[in-house]
Design a protein around this motif. Structure first.
Motif, PDB file in Angstrom:
ATOM      1  N   GLY A  73       0.822  -1.197   0.000  1.00 44.28           N
ATOM      2  CA  GLY A  73       0.000   0.000   0.000  1.00 44.28           C
ATOM      3  C   GLY A  73       0.860   1.253   0.000  1.00 44.28           C
ATOM      4  N   HIS A  74       0.238   2.384   0.323  1.00 47.88           N
ATOM      5  CA  HIS A  74       0.944   3.668   0.305  1.00 47.88           C
ATOM      6  C   HIS A  74       1.681   3.866   1.627  1.00 47.88           C
ATOM      7  CE1 HIS A  74      -0.759   5.082  -3.489  1.00 47.88           C
ATOM      8  NE2 HIS A  74      -1.916   4.580  -3.096  1.00 47.88           N
ATOM      9  N   THR A  75       2.897   3.387   1.666  1.00 52.29           N
ATOM     10  CA  THR A  75       3.736   3.573   2.855  1.00 52.29           C
ATOM     11  C   THR A  75       5.173   3.763   2.408  1.00 52.29           C
ATOM     12  OG1 THR A  75       4.231   2.703   5.060  1.00 52.29           O
ATOM     13  CG2 THR A  75       4.310   1.142   3.236  1.00 52.29           C
ATOM     14  N   THR A  76       5.997   4.285   3.283  1.00 49.27           N
ATOM     15  CA  THR A  76       7.372   4.609   2.919  1.00 49.27           C
ATOM     16  C   THR A  76       8.266   3.376   2.946  1.00 49.27           C
ATOM     17  OG1 THR A  76       7.988   5.086   5.218  1.00 49.27           O
ATOM     18  CG2 THR A  76       7.070   6.903   3.922  1.00 49.27           C
ATOM     19  N   ARG A  77       9.393   3.504   2.255  1.00 52.33           N
ATOM     20  CA  ARG A  77      10.392   2.434   2.298  1.00 52.33           C
ATOM     21  C   ARG A  77      10.935   2.242   3.708  1.00 52.33           C
ATOM     22  NH1 ARG A  77      13.890   4.384  -2.977  1.00 52.33           N
ATOM     23  NH2 ARG A  77      12.341   3.833  -4.590  1.00 52.33           N
ATOM     24  N   LEU A  78      10.926   3.299   4.514  1.00 48.18           N
ATOM     25  CA  LEU A  78      11.394   3.170   5.893  1.00 48.18           C
ATOM     26  C   LEU A  78      10.517   2.194   6.661  1.00 48.18           C
ATOM     27  CD1 LEU A  78      13.245   4.027   8.208  1.00 48.18           C
ATOM     28  CD2 LEU A  78      11.697   5.946   8.640  1.00 48.18           C
ATOM     29  N   ASN A  79       9.195   2.322   6.521  1.00 44.13           N
ATOM     30  CA  ASN A  79       8.290   1.375   7.172  1.00 44.13           C
ATOM     31  C   ASN A  79       8.534  -0.047   6.683  1.00 44.13           C
ATOM     32  OD1 ASN A  79       6.736   2.666   9.122  1.00 44.13           O
ATOM     33  ND2 ASN A  79       5.260   3.438   7.644  1.00 44.13           N
ATOM     34  N   ILE A  80       8.732  -0.187   5.374  1.00 44.97           N
ATOM     35  CA  ILE A  80       8.983  -1.506   4.801  1.00 44.97           C
ATOM     36  C   ILE A  80      10.299  -2.059   5.323  1.00 44.97           C
ATOM     37  CG2 ILE A  80       9.350  -2.773   2.654  1.00 44.97           C
ATOM     38  CD1 ILE A  80       7.557  -0.732   1.262  1.00 44.97           C
ATOM     39  N   LEU A  81      11.318  -1.195   5.445  1.00 49.28           N
ATOM     40  CA  LEU A  81      12.618  -1.634   5.959  1.00 49.28           C
ATOM     41  C   LEU A  81      12.498  -2.127   7.394  1.00 49.28           C
ATOM     42  CD1 LEU A  81      15.696  -1.905   5.658  1.00 49.28           C
ATOM     43  CD2 LEU A  81      15.886   0.483   6.417  1.00 49.28           C
TER      44      LEU A  81
ATOM     45  N   VAL B 134      10.894  -5.496   7.277  1.00 48.48           N
ATOM     46  CA  VAL B 134      11.815  -6.523   6.774  1.00 48.48           C
ATOM     47  C   VAL B 134      12.830  -6.909   7.846  1.00 48.48           C
ATOM     48  CG1 VAL B 134      13.671  -6.950   5.119  1.00 48.48           C
ATOM     49  CG2 VAL B 134      11.536  -5.916   4.346  1.00 48.48           C
ATOM     50  N   ILE B 135      13.348  -5.925   8.590  1.00 53.60           N
ATOM     51  CA  ILE B 135      14.303  -6.218   9.666  1.00 53.60           C
ATOM     52  C   ILE B 135      13.647  -7.087  10.727  1.00 53.60           C
ATOM     53  CG2 ILE B 135      15.629  -5.190  11.551  1.00 53.60           C
ATOM     54  CD1 ILE B 135      16.161  -2.802   9.721  1.00 53.60           C
ATOM     55  N   LEU B 136      12.413  -6.751  11.094  1.00 48.71           N
ATOM     56  CA  LEU B 136      11.695  -7.541  12.097  1.00 48.71           C
ATOM     57  C   LEU B 136      11.464  -8.966  11.611  1.00 48.71           C
ATOM     58  CD1 LEU B 136      10.173  -7.722  14.783  1.00 48.71           C
ATOM     59  CD2 LEU B 136       8.134  -6.868  13.599  1.00 48.71           C
ATOM     60  N   ILE B 137      11.019  -9.109  10.366  1.00 53.34           N
ATOM     61  CA  ILE B 137      10.791 -10.447   9.819  1.00 53.34           C
ATOM     62  C   ILE B 137      12.106 -11.220   9.742  1.00 53.34           C
ATOM     63  CG2 ILE B 137      10.089 -11.716   7.746  1.00 53.34           C
ATOM     64  CD1 ILE B 137       8.017  -9.556   7.227  1.00 53.34           C
ATOM     65  N   GLY B 138      13.180 -10.528   9.359  1.00 52.82           N
ATOM     66  CA  GLY B 138      14.479 -11.189   9.294  1.00 52.82           C
ATOM     67  C   GLY B 138      14.937 -11.698  10.645  1.00 52.82           C
ATOM     68  N   TYR B 139      14.779 -10.874  11.677  1.00 53.25           N
ATOM     69  CA  TYR B 139      15.164 -11.300  13.023  1.00 53.25           C
ATOM     70  C   TYR B 139      14.356 -12.508  13.464  1.00 53.25           C
ATOM     71  CZ  TYR B 139      16.002 -11.175  18.053  1.00 53.25           C
ATOM     72  OH  TYR B 139      16.345 -11.527  19.338  1.00 53.25           O
TER      73      TYR B 139
ATOM     74  N   HIS C  64      -1.164   7.347  14.380  1.00 48.26           N
ATOM     75  CA  HIS C  64      -1.702   6.709  13.180  1.00 48.26           C
ATOM     76  C   HIS C  64      -0.612   6.311  12.194  1.00 48.26           C
ATOM     77  CE1 HIS C  64      -1.931  11.138  12.808  1.00 48.26           C
ATOM     78  NE2 HIS C  64      -1.500  10.947  11.585  1.00 48.26           N
ATOM     79  N   HIS C  65       0.602   6.817  12.371  1.00 46.16           N
ATOM     80  CA  HIS C  65       1.703   6.403  11.503  1.00 46.16           C
ATOM     81  C   HIS C  65       2.207   5.008  11.862  1.00 46.16           C
ATOM     82  CE1 HIS C  65       2.407  10.149   9.235  1.00 46.16           C
ATOM     83  NE2 HIS C  65       1.974  10.755  10.338  1.00 46.16           N
ATOM     84  N   PHE C  66       1.748   4.447  12.980  1.00 43.26           N
ATOM     85  CA  PHE C  66       2.135   3.086  13.366  1.00 43.26           C
ATOM     86  C   PHE C  66       1.154   2.036  12.841  1.00 43.26           C
ATOM     87  CE2 PHE C  66       3.893   5.700  16.935  1.00 43.26           C
ATOM     88  CZ  PHE C  66       5.229   5.462  16.669  1.00 43.26           C
ATOM     89  N   ASN C  67       0.090   2.460  12.173  1.00 38.93           N
ATOM     90  CA  ASN C  67      -0.929   1.511  11.731  1.00 38.93           C
ATOM     91  C   ASN C  67      -0.379   0.476  10.763  1.00 38.93           C
ATOM     92  OD1 ASN C  67      -2.957   2.613  13.284  1.00 38.93           O
ATOM     93  ND2 ASN C  67      -3.749   3.928  11.668  1.00 38.93           N
ATOM     94  N   PHE C  68       0.537   0.885   9.901  1.00 40.32           N
ATOM     95  CA  PHE C  68       1.110  -0.056   8.933  1.00 40.32           C
ATOM     96  C   PHE C  68       1.785  -1.219   9.643  1.00 40.32           C
ATOM     97  CE2 PHE C  68       4.994  -1.452   6.767  1.00 40.32           C
ATOM     98  CZ  PHE C  68       4.469  -1.958   5.590  1.00 40.32           C
ATOM     99  N   LEU C  69       2.644  -0.915  10.613  1.00 38.81           N
ATOM    100  CA  LEU C  69       3.345  -1.978  11.339  1.00 38.81           C
ATOM    101  C   LEU C  69       2.377  -2.802  12.179  1.00 38.81           C
ATOM    102  CD1 LEU C  69       6.586  -0.110  12.474  1.00 38.81           C
ATOM    103  CD2 LEU C  69       6.363  -1.818  10.667  1.00 38.81           C
ATOM    104  N   HIS C  70       1.338  -2.168  12.725  1.00 43.50           N
ATOM    105  CA  HIS C  70       0.349  -2.920  13.504  1.00 43.50           C
ATOM    106  C   HIS C  70      -0.354  -3.967  12.642  1.00 43.50           C
ATOM    107  CE1 HIS C  70      -3.007  -3.918  16.088  1.00 43.50           C
ATOM    108  NE2 HIS C  70      -3.851  -3.472  15.177  1.00 43.50           N
TER     109      HIS C  70
END
Length: 669
Positions: free
Chosen positions: A122-130, A133-138, A205-211
Motif C-alpha cells: 500500500g501507500h507507505t514509505t520504504r522506511l516502514n517496509i525496511l 523486513v528487519i523484524l521479519i528477518g530477526y 496513526h503512523h504506526f498503523n502499517f506496522l500494527h
C-alpha cells in the motif's frame, strides 16, 4: 509439576530445575535415553527462546531510547558559545554535529521516503517496509537458530510401538514464544493514547502499517505453532487415538483453540473487503472485544508466559482509561453558556453548521463552535461524536482554526470542514442541508448540533524553529478538506507580527474539485490573499481538477466579476488558466492564482515540478513540506521530496537541499 507432553523424566528424588516460562524439570533424568535427550533439546531450546525474545525487546527499547533522545534533545542548528556571531555565509552558522545529523536525515529522506511495492504494502514509505523486513528477518533467523534437528525414538511399554520425538516440538514452542512476546508490541502500535508517540514524537496513526503487518506475523506464527503440535499429538505420539483424545480434552488446549479462532477472525476481518462488507464501526468495536478475548485465552493456554499477556492488558486498559478520562475532562472544564448544552456536570458545545451542497462530489459541512478547553497544538486532531446521530461513533477531525494559548471570552474557536461520504457524515450533511435556507448569496447559519470531543491527539507540526527562524522555507500542499491540516499553519504565520521579518519563502498549493469549494474558507482565504499581496515571499496557488474554465475567460487573466460571488473581494492579480500543474512563465509575478486542470476527472496536478520550482527559488535555509490529501498525491509528494534531498550538499552546509516532509495520512477528507 512435569509436562504432560513429555511424561516423567525423574525418580522424584532429584534436583528441581526451574525454567522461566516453562515447566520445572527434575534432574538427573531417569527415563530412557531417547526421552532424556529430547528433553534436553526441549528445555535448552526454550531457554534460548526466552533469551531471544528478551533480546528483541532490548533492541526495541534501544531504538525507542534513541528516538526519545532525538525527540526531546534535538541537535542545535547553530553553533553555541563564543565566536558564534552572525556572518554572511549560512553554512558558517551551522555546527558540525548539526550538518552531520541533517545529512544523515537527508540520506534517509533520499532513499527511504519514497514508496515501493505499493500493490503489496500500500501507500507507505520504504522506511516502514525496511523496519518490517528487519523484524521479519530477526524472527526468521532466531526461529530456527538453536533448535536440535534430530529424531528420537522411545519404546512404549507393553506394545511394539515407539514414541517418536523430533526437533519439530522445540521449534513449535519457539515460534509460539515469539508470538507471545510480540503481542504487547501489537497493542502498543494500535493504541490511540500511544506511549510510542509520547516517546518518539511520531503520531499514533503512523504506526498503523506496522500494527497490521505484525498482526499477520503473529497469526502465521500461531498457525505454525498449532500445526506443529497437531502433527506431534495426532501422529507422532503413540498409541493413537488415545494420545490425541487425551490431548484435545485438556483445558489449556481448548483455550489455545479459542485463541486461534479469535486471531483468525481478527486478521481476516481487518482486510479492506471485509471492513467494507460489515462496516467500519462494527470492525472497530468487534476488534476491541475479540482482541481482549484473544489475550485472555492466550493466558489460559500457557499461563507460564502470562507476563506478555499482562503487559498487553495493561497497554489496552491504559489506552481505554486515559481516553475516557481525557474525554470527561474536556467536557467538564469551563463554564456553561448559550453555546453549551448542560447534561449533568458535562458541558456539551453546540456547533453551528454551514452546508455546502454538492450532488456530484458529496456535501461539505463546516462546524464552528467555542469551547473553553483544551488548548491544542497545530497539527493535532480531535475525535468528534455527534450525540444527535449516534453516541457509538466518533470520527477524527483536524481543527482548521488556530489555537490560542490564553483564550478570552467564550474560549477556543473550533472550526472543522467535513466531507459527507456515507454513514454518520452523510446523515450530518442531511440535517445541515434540511434547515439551511439560501437568501440571495448569503447563507443562514441557524442550525446547530451538539458535539462531544475526545483529544487532542497527534503531534505539533509547528515548533519554535518555524516561528523564530526566519530563513526556513515552507511549502504547503492540501487536497480538498485536507486544508484543515494546512490552514492553521498558514494562518498562524500570516497573522504573526514576525512574518514581515521572514527571509524564507512560503507557498500554498490547494487542490480542489470545484471552484465553489473556495467558499469553505472564504474568510481565511481573504486574509491569506491580503498577506500575499503585501509580502512577496508568500504565494498561493489553487488548482481546480473537475471543472474547466468558462468560455468567457478563455484561459486569460480576469478580474473579479459581480456574476460570480466567489470572485468578490479577490485581487485583480487572480489568474485563471488551463494547465496541467506545470509552472507558468509569469506565475512568479502572481501572489494569488486559480488554475484549472483541463480535461481531468480525478487527476491532481504534478507536484514534483511545482516543488522543484519552489526549492530553486529559495535563497537559504531548509524547506519544510507540509501536506494532507489523497494517497496518490502524498505518494507523488514523497518522490518529489526524496529527489530534492542532496546529502552531500547538506553535509557541506547547503540547507537548500535539506527538504523535510510532514504529512497527515488519515483519510478524513
Amino acid at each position: 509439576m512435569l509436562s504432560p507432553r513429555h511424561g516423567s523424566s525423574g525418580s522424584g528424588d532429584g534436583v528441581i530445575q526451574y525454567h522461566w516460562g516453562y515447566f520445572t524439570r527434575e534432574l538427573p533424568c531417569t527415563s530412557d535415553a531417547g526421552n532424556c535427550a529430547y528433553l534436553d533439546a526441549v528445555y535448552g531450546g526454550h531457554d534460548l527462546s526466552m533469551i531471544y525474545s528478551a533480546i528483541l525487546w532490548a533492541v526495541i527499547g534501544g531504538v525507542l531510547l534513541f528516538c526519545a533522545v532525538v525527540n526531546y534533545f534535538p541537535v542545535s542548528r547553530r553553533v553555541t558559545g563564543a565566536g558564534t556571531k552572525e556572518v554572511e555565509q549560512p553554512n558558517e552558522r551551522q555546527g558540525t554535529v548539526y550538518r552531520v545529523w541533517r545529512s544523515i536525515v537527508a540520506v534517509s529522506n533520499r532513499y527511504l521516503l519514497s514508496e515501493s511495492l505499493t500493490p503489496v504494502f500500500g501507500h507507505t514509505t520504504r522506511l516502514n517496509i525496511l523496519v518490517l523486513v528487519i523484524l521479519i528477518g530477526y524472527l526468521t533467523i532466531f526461529t530456527f537458530v538453536g533448535i536440535t534437528y534430530k529424531t528420537w525414538y522411545s519404546p512404549i511399554e507393553g506394545t511394539n510401538l515407539k514414541m517418536t520425538r523430533a526437533g519439530l516440538g522445540p521449534w513449535a514452542d519457539r515460534i509460539g514464544v515469539m508470538a507471545y512476546a510480540l503481542t504487547p508490541l501489537s497493542l502498543l502500535l494500535s493504541s490511540r493514547e500511544s506511549l510510542l508517540s509520547l516517546i518518539t514524537g511520531i503520531p499514533y496513526h503512523h504506526f498503523n502499517f506496522l500494527h497490521r503487518w505484525l498482526g499477520w506475523i503473529i497469526y502465521i506464527q500461531s498457525a505454525l505453532h498449532t500445526i506443529g503440535w497437531t502433527i506431534f499429538e495426532g501422529h507422532l505420539y503413540q498409541p493413537q487415538p488415545q494420545k490425541w483424545n487425551e490431548f484435545i480434552s485438556q483445558q489449556y488446549i481448548i483455550s489455545g483453540i479459542v485463541a486461534m479462532i479469535c486471531i483468525t477472525f481478527l486478521v481476516l476481518h481487518s482486510t479492506q473487503w471485509c471492513i467494507r462488507l460489515t462496516g467500519y464501526e462494527f470492525f472497530r468495536k468487534s476488534h476491541y472485544v475479540i482482541a481482549m478475548v484473544y489475550v485472555g485465552t492466550c493466558w489460559g493456554h500457557w499461563d507460564k508466559l502470562r507476563c506478555w499477556m499482562i503487559a498487553s492488558l495493561i497497554v489496552w486498559m491504559l489506552d481505554r482509561t486515559v481516553r475516557l478520562v481525557r474525554a470527561f475532562i474536556v467536557h467538564c472544564a469551563g463554564s456553561a453558556g448559550s453555546n453549551y448544552s448542560l447534561c449533568g456536570s458535562v458541558l456539551v458545545p453546540k456547533a453551528k453548521m454551514t452546508s455546502f451542497p454538492n450532488g456530484q462530489d458529496g456535501d461539505v459541512v463546516r462546524l464552528d463552535f467555542q469551547h473553553d478547553y483544551p488548548t491544542w497544538n497545530i497539527g493535532q486532531h480531535f475525535y468528534l461524536c455527534f450525540p444527535e446521530l449516534s453516541v457509538w461513533q466518533s470520527h477524527p477531525m483536524t481543527p482548521s482554526s488556530v489555537p490560542v494559548s490564553n483564550p478570552q471570552g467564550q474560549g477556543q474557536s473550533h472550526s472543522y470542514i467535513i466531507r459527507a461520504k456515507k454513514g454518520l457524515t452523510k446523515d450530518l450533511a442531511g440535517i445541515a442541508r434540511e434547515t439551511q435556507t439560501e437568501s440571495g448569496s448569503s447563507l443562514d447559519r441557524a442550525r446547530t448540533t451538539e458535539v462531544l470531543l475526545s483529544g487532542p491527539y497527534g503531534q505539533s507540526i509547528v515548533d519554535a524553529d518555524l516561528i523564530q527562524t526566519d530563513d526556513i522555507n515552507l511549502f504547503c500542499v492540501a487536497g480538498g478538506t485536507g486544508i484543515t491540516f494546512i490552514l492553521p499553519v498558514l494562518m498562524s504565520l500570516a497573522t504573526s507580527n514576525k512574518y514581515c521579518c521572514r527571509k524564507g519563502l512560503t507557498e500554498f498549493v490547494w487542490v480542489i474539485r470545484r471552484k465553489a469549494d473556495m467558499k469553505w474558507i472564504s474568510t481565511e482565504l481573504d486574509t491569506l490573499r491580503e498577506t500575499a499581496e503585501i509580502f512577496p515571499s508568500l504565494r498561493i496557488r489553487i488548482f481546480v481538477t473537475r471543472e474547466e474554465l468558462s468560455a468567457e475567460s478563455d484561459g486569460t487573466s480576469s478580474g473579479p466579476t459581480d456574476s460570480n460571488p466567489i470572485d468578490k473581494g479577490f485581487s485583480d492579480k487572480t489568474v485563471e488558466s488551463s494547465c496541467c500543474g506545470q509552472p507558468s512563465p509569469n506565475e512568479d509575478d502572481q501572489p494569488f492564482m486559480v488554475q484549472h486542470i483541463k480535461d481531468s476527472d480525478t487527476a491532481h496536478p504534478n507536484i514534483a515540478p511545482i516543488l522543484g520550482n519552489f526549492v530553486s527559488r529559495t535563497v537559504a535555509g531548509p524547506t519544510r513540506v507540509m501536506a494532507s490529501g489523497p494517497p496518490g498525491m502524498i505518494s507523488d509528494l514523497r518522490k518529489a521530496v526524496a529527489l530534492s534531498n542532496d546529502p552531500g550538499r547538506v553535509l557541506k552546509g547547503d540547507e537548500r537541499c535539506d527538504v523535510q516532509l510532514v504529512h497527515d495520512d488519515r483519510v478524513e477528507w
